[in-house]
Motif scaffolding. Structure first.
Motif, short mmCIF file in Angstrom:
data_model
loop_
_atom_site.label_atom_id
_atom_site.label_comp_id
_atom_site.label_asym_id
_atom_site.label_seq_id
_atom_site.Cartn_x
_atom_site.Cartn_y
_atom_site.Cartn_z
N GLY A 186 44.70 36.41 33.41
CA GLY A 186 45.12 37.73 32.94
C GLY A 186 43.99 38.71 32.68
O GLY A 186 44.19 39.92 32.82
N PHE A 187 42.80 38.22 32.34
CA PHE A 187 41.74 39.18 31.98
C PHE A 187 41.28 40.01 33.17
O PHE A 187 40.66 41.06 33.00
N ASN A 239 46.99 41.04 24.67
CA ASN A 239 45.53 41.11 24.60
C ASN A 239 45.11 42.50 25.06
O ASN A 239 45.36 42.88 26.21
N CYS A 254 47.45 33.84 31.17
CA CYS A 254 46.21 34.14 30.45
C CYS A 254 45.28 32.93 30.50
O CYS A 254 45.73 31.79 30.47
N VAL A 255 44.00 33.20 30.51
CA VAL A 255 43.00 32.13 30.51
C VAL A 255 43.09 31.29 29.23
O VAL A 255 42.63 30.16 29.19
N MET A 271 36.55 34.31 25.05
CA MET A 271 37.80 34.88 24.54
C MET A 271 38.23 34.11 23.32
O MET A 271 38.06 32.90 23.26
MO LIG Z 1 43.95 36.81 28.86
#
Ligand SMILES: [Mo]
Ligand SMILES: Nc1nc2c(c(=O)[nH]1)N[C@H]1C(S)=C(S)[C@@H](COP(=O)(O)O)O[C@H]1N2
Length: 339
Positions: free
Chosen positions: A251-252, A94, A151-152, A1
């Protein structure tokens, strides 16, 4: 990411809304039972980074829209968190189908047609079925859930989602005993999703975006399908008309704009795991002790109200604060191996 750079160009010319979104919103508000007699939300977050952080003012429609009476989930960990302003939730996103910078989704997702919409539920079920656009708001009892989305990339937001339990939907399909996993797929429509027609714009990830959960994770009462936020239908940039929210995972996992939900007996492929398997695992449980190979996960930047100087770094919590509820799902697993 892509790693976040606080790059001013990421935030410029960020037009949150246009007449199309406004019209869709009106329609959805009506179907959700909102009776807001509101004006066009004209606010433009056309700003540099500093302005973006200062732009916390509620939109006109937020102030006047009739709020759905939801059944708020009470969580010791997250209920006290103050909400991230709506203006930030809907402008810092995102959604690689529309481009890789944080402002791209708000700028380009208005092109997506969300009505009509169809979600198919199939695979290892006795009763496959389809949901259409109206079903998303009427077939299940809607609840408000205040969750922190972590989020990551090590930022987070506290969002009041509106949705229903994924388990409510899965039960309708009468799952076969052979099913072990649930696989999700985002819409593939390159004509409306600019990132799907250009590898450069779309961040070189394979489309359609796909995700997956183990069946027990999918059936967990914290796992929801969201159809709204801040008392209104989801803006396109947040994954309209329906997206997954799994609050104890990065989050992904929370895949947007879902068109297919399939029960399977095989571990599903997932977009980020296919792209970088050493960086993004299937489980993706929030874990301050397991760092991303390129950055620490021990703390996160919580996006709150106020200006740039108000933004805080907070310690990241195991399972994003839901340890008590979900740690039993992973009993006996080495979570640094199954990251
Ligand atoms: Mo994310
Ligand atoms: N289809 C699809 N779903 C997606 C993504 C994406 O690029 N495409 N991004 C994910 C990531 S990395 C995050 S952090 C969240 C962001 O949700 P938000 O924009 O509503 O905050 O959506 C997730 N779902």
């Amino acid at each position: 990411m892509k790693i976040i750079k606080s790059n001013i160009s990421d935030f410029k010319d960020n037009q949150i809304t246009d007449e199309n979104i406004f019209k869709n919103r009106r329609k959805i508000l009506t179907s959700l039972g909102f009776l807001g007699l509101t004006g066009l939300p004209t606010a433009k977050a056309n700003a540099n980074l500093l302005d973006w952080f200062d732009n916390d003012k509620p939109k006109q429609d937020t102030a006047k829209a009739k709020i759905l009476k939801p059944l708020t989930y009470k969580s010791d960990t997250n209920s006290q968190l103050s909400l991230t302003p709506e203006s930030k939730v809907i402008s810092y996103n995102n959604f690689y189908e529309f481009g890789t910078s944080k402002s791209d989704p708000a700028e380009h997702a208005h092109k997506l047609t969300v009505d009509p919409w169809q979600v198919t539920i199939n695979g290892l079920v006795n009763k496959p079925f389809k949901l259409n656009y109206e079903d998303l708001y009427s077939k299940f009892s809607l609840e408000e859930r205040i969750y922190r989305l972590r989020c990551v990339e090590a930022w987070s937001m506290v969002v009041p989602w509106i949705g229903f339990k994924l388990s409510d939907l899965l039960k309708l399909a009468d799952i076969k005993s052979s099913a072990k996993y649930v696989a999700f797929e985002t819409l593939e429509r390159p004509s409306e999703m600019r990132g799907q027609s250009s590898r450069f714009i779309g961040g070189s990830i394979p489309y359609p975006y796909i995700e997956g959960l183990r069946l027990d994770e999918a059936m967990h009462p914290l796992t929801i399908l969201a159809v709204g936020l801040y008392g209104k239908a989801l803006p396109n940039q947040n994954g309209a008309p329906i997206r997954l929210i799994v609050p104890w995972k990065y989050g992904f996992k929370s895949i947007k704009s879902i068109t297919n939900i399939r029960l399977t007996d095989k571990l599903p492929n997932t977009t980020w795991n296919l792209s970088a398997p050493n960086e993004y695992g299937f489980y993706a449980n929030v874990n301050p002790k397991v760092d991303h190979p390129r950055w620490s996960q021990a703390s996160e930047r919580l996006i709150t109200s106020g200006g740039l100087l108000n933004q805080r770094r907070i310690p990241t919590q195991a399972f994003n604060g839901y340890q008590e509820e979900v740690a039993p799902l992973y009993k006996g697993m080495d979570l640094s191996r199954f990251f």
